[in-house]
Design a protein around this motif. Structure first.
Motif, PDB file in Angstrom:
ATOM      1  N   ASP A  50     -82.930   5.497 -26.006  1.00 46.07           N
ATOM      2  CA  ASP A  50     -83.169   5.706 -27.634  1.00 46.07           C
ATOM      3  C   ASP A  50     -83.151   4.442 -27.819  1.00 46.07           C
ATOM      4  O   ASP A  50     -81.855   3.789 -28.824  1.00 46.07           O
ATOM      5  N   VAL A  51     -84.214   3.538 -28.135  1.00 44.01           N
ATOM      6  CA  VAL A  51     -84.114   1.789 -29.109  1.00 44.01           C
ATOM      7  C   VAL A  51     -83.704   2.283 -30.401  1.00 44.01           C
ATOM      8  O   VAL A  51     -82.869   0.798 -30.614  1.00 44.01           O
ATOM      9  N   ALA A  52     -83.233   3.079 -30.649  1.00 48.17           N
ATOM     10  CA  ALA A  52     -83.366   3.423 -32.419  1.00 48.17           C
ATOM     11  C   ALA A  52     -82.093   3.309 -32.385  1.00 48.17           C
ATOM     12  O   ALA A  52     -81.052   2.696 -33.213  1.00 48.17           O
ATOM     13  N   GLU A  53     -81.345   4.183 -31.887  1.00 50.62           N
ATOM     14  CA  GLU A  53     -80.086   4.441 -31.915  1.00 50.62           C
ATOM     15  C   GLU A  53     -79.289   3.038 -31.178  1.00 50.62           C
ATOM     16  O   GLU A  53     -77.874   2.749 -31.117  1.00 50.62           O
ATOM     17  N   CYS A  54     -80.066   2.715 -29.370  1.00 46.35           N
ATOM     18  CA  CYS A  54     -79.027   1.182 -29.233  1.00 46.35           C
ATOM     19  C   CYS A  54     -78.838   0.404 -29.970  1.00 46.35           C
ATOM     20  O   CYS A  54     -78.227   0.250 -29.864  1.00 46.35           O
ATOM     21  N   ALA A  55     -79.889  -0.202 -31.208  1.00 45.21           N
ATOM     22  CA  ALA A  55     -80.575  -1.307 -32.032  1.00 45.21           C
ATOM     23  C   ALA A  55     -78.866  -0.621 -32.879  1.00 45.21           C
ATOM     24  O   ALA A  55     -78.199  -1.711 -33.291  1.00 45.21           O
ATOM     25  N   LYS A  56     -79.034   0.472 -33.301  1.00 45.78           N
ATOM     26  CA  LYS A  56     -77.789   1.168 -33.934  1.00 45.78           C
ATOM     27  C   LYS A  56     -76.367   0.368 -34.179  1.00 45.78           C
ATOM     28  O   LYS A  56     -75.554   0.047 -34.486  1.00 45.78           O
ATOM     29  N   ARG A  57     -76.245   0.807 -32.504  1.00 44.68           N
ATOM     30  CA  ARG A  57     -74.773   0.984 -31.943  1.00 44.68           C
ATOM     31  C   ARG A  57     -74.440  -0.839 -31.813  1.00 44.68           C
ATOM     32  O   ARG A  57     -73.581  -0.950 -31.805  1.00 44.68           O
ATOM     33  N   MET A  58     -75.948  -1.741 -31.143  1.00 44.43           N
ATOM     34  CA  MET A  58     -75.288  -2.860 -31.091  1.00 44.43           C
ATOM     35  C   MET A  58     -75.703  -3.688 -32.715  1.00 44.43           C
ATOM     36  O   MET A  58     -75.229  -4.584 -32.104  1.00 44.43           O
ATOM     37  N   GLN A  59     -76.322  -3.149 -33.028  1.00 44.37           N
ATOM     38  CA  GLN A  59     -75.886  -3.980 -35.012  1.00 44.37           C
ATOM     39  C   GLN A  59     -77.356  -4.486 -34.635  1.00 44.37           C
ATOM     40  O   GLN A  59     -77.253  -5.555 -34.751  1.00 44.37           O
ATOM     41  N   LEU A  60     -78.417  -4.656 -34.204  1.00 48.15           N
ATOM     42  CA  LEU A  60     -79.696  -5.634 -34.506  1.00 48.15           C
ATOM     43  C   LEU A  60     -80.742  -4.612 -34.793  1.00 48.15           C
ATOM     44  O   LEU A  60     -80.946  -3.432 -34.700  1.00 48.15           O
ATOM     45  N   HIS A  61     -81.482  -5.405 -34.544  1.00 40.39           N
ATOM     46  CA  HIS A  61     -82.519  -5.156 -35.184  1.00 40.39           C
ATOM     47  C   HIS A  61     -83.967  -4.053 -33.838  1.00 40.39           C
ATOM     48  O   HIS A  61     -83.494  -4.722 -33.125  1.00 40.39           O
ATOM     49  N   LYS A  62     -84.001  -2.969 -34.795  1.00 41.89           N
ATOM     50  CA  LYS A  62     -85.322  -2.320 -32.775  1.00 41.89           C
ATOM     51  C   LYS A  62     -85.837  -3.127 -32.441  1.00 41.89           C
ATOM     52  O   LYS A  62     -85.882  -2.761 -31.346  1.00 41.89           O
TER      53      LYS A  62
END
Length: 107
Positions: A50-62
């Protein structure tokens, strides 16, 4: 119980994989040589692709996650939409993560 069985099967798959000599050359080189992409790929799998969840966890933009995962795909010629390709990558990432823990423990 089903989750427990799945964990046992996955653990066995990883164990059998780590004893095998064959590796996906370009993926293994990427994991060894590009920490940023390796960490992103691990986080992507930890977030169940899940790209959105990955971005959230890594504190990155999608878009950053999309770019990095796309780059991994281009370099390795793996399609993460293909379950077999994803499994191959996941097994490599799990082994790589294990070696990272060993290196951290040695320092």
């Amino acid at each position: 119980m089903d989750d427990f069985e799945a964990e046992i099967l996955f653990h066995d798959a990883v164990e059998n994989f780590t004893t095998a000599a064959f590796r996906h050359r370009s993926l293994w080189a990427l994991l060894r040589d590009d920490a940023e992409l390796a960490v992103t790929l691990r986080a992507f799998f930890d977030a169940s692709l899940d790209v959105a969840e990955c971005a959230k966890r890594m504190q990155l933009h999608k878009n950053t996650v999309y770019y990095r995962i796309g780059k991994v795909s281009r370099i390795t010629d793996l399609d993460f939409g293909n379950p077999r390709h994803s499994l191959v990558a996941l097994l490599h990432v799990q082994e790589w993560a294990g070696t990272q823990k060993e290196h951290v423990g040695q320092k």
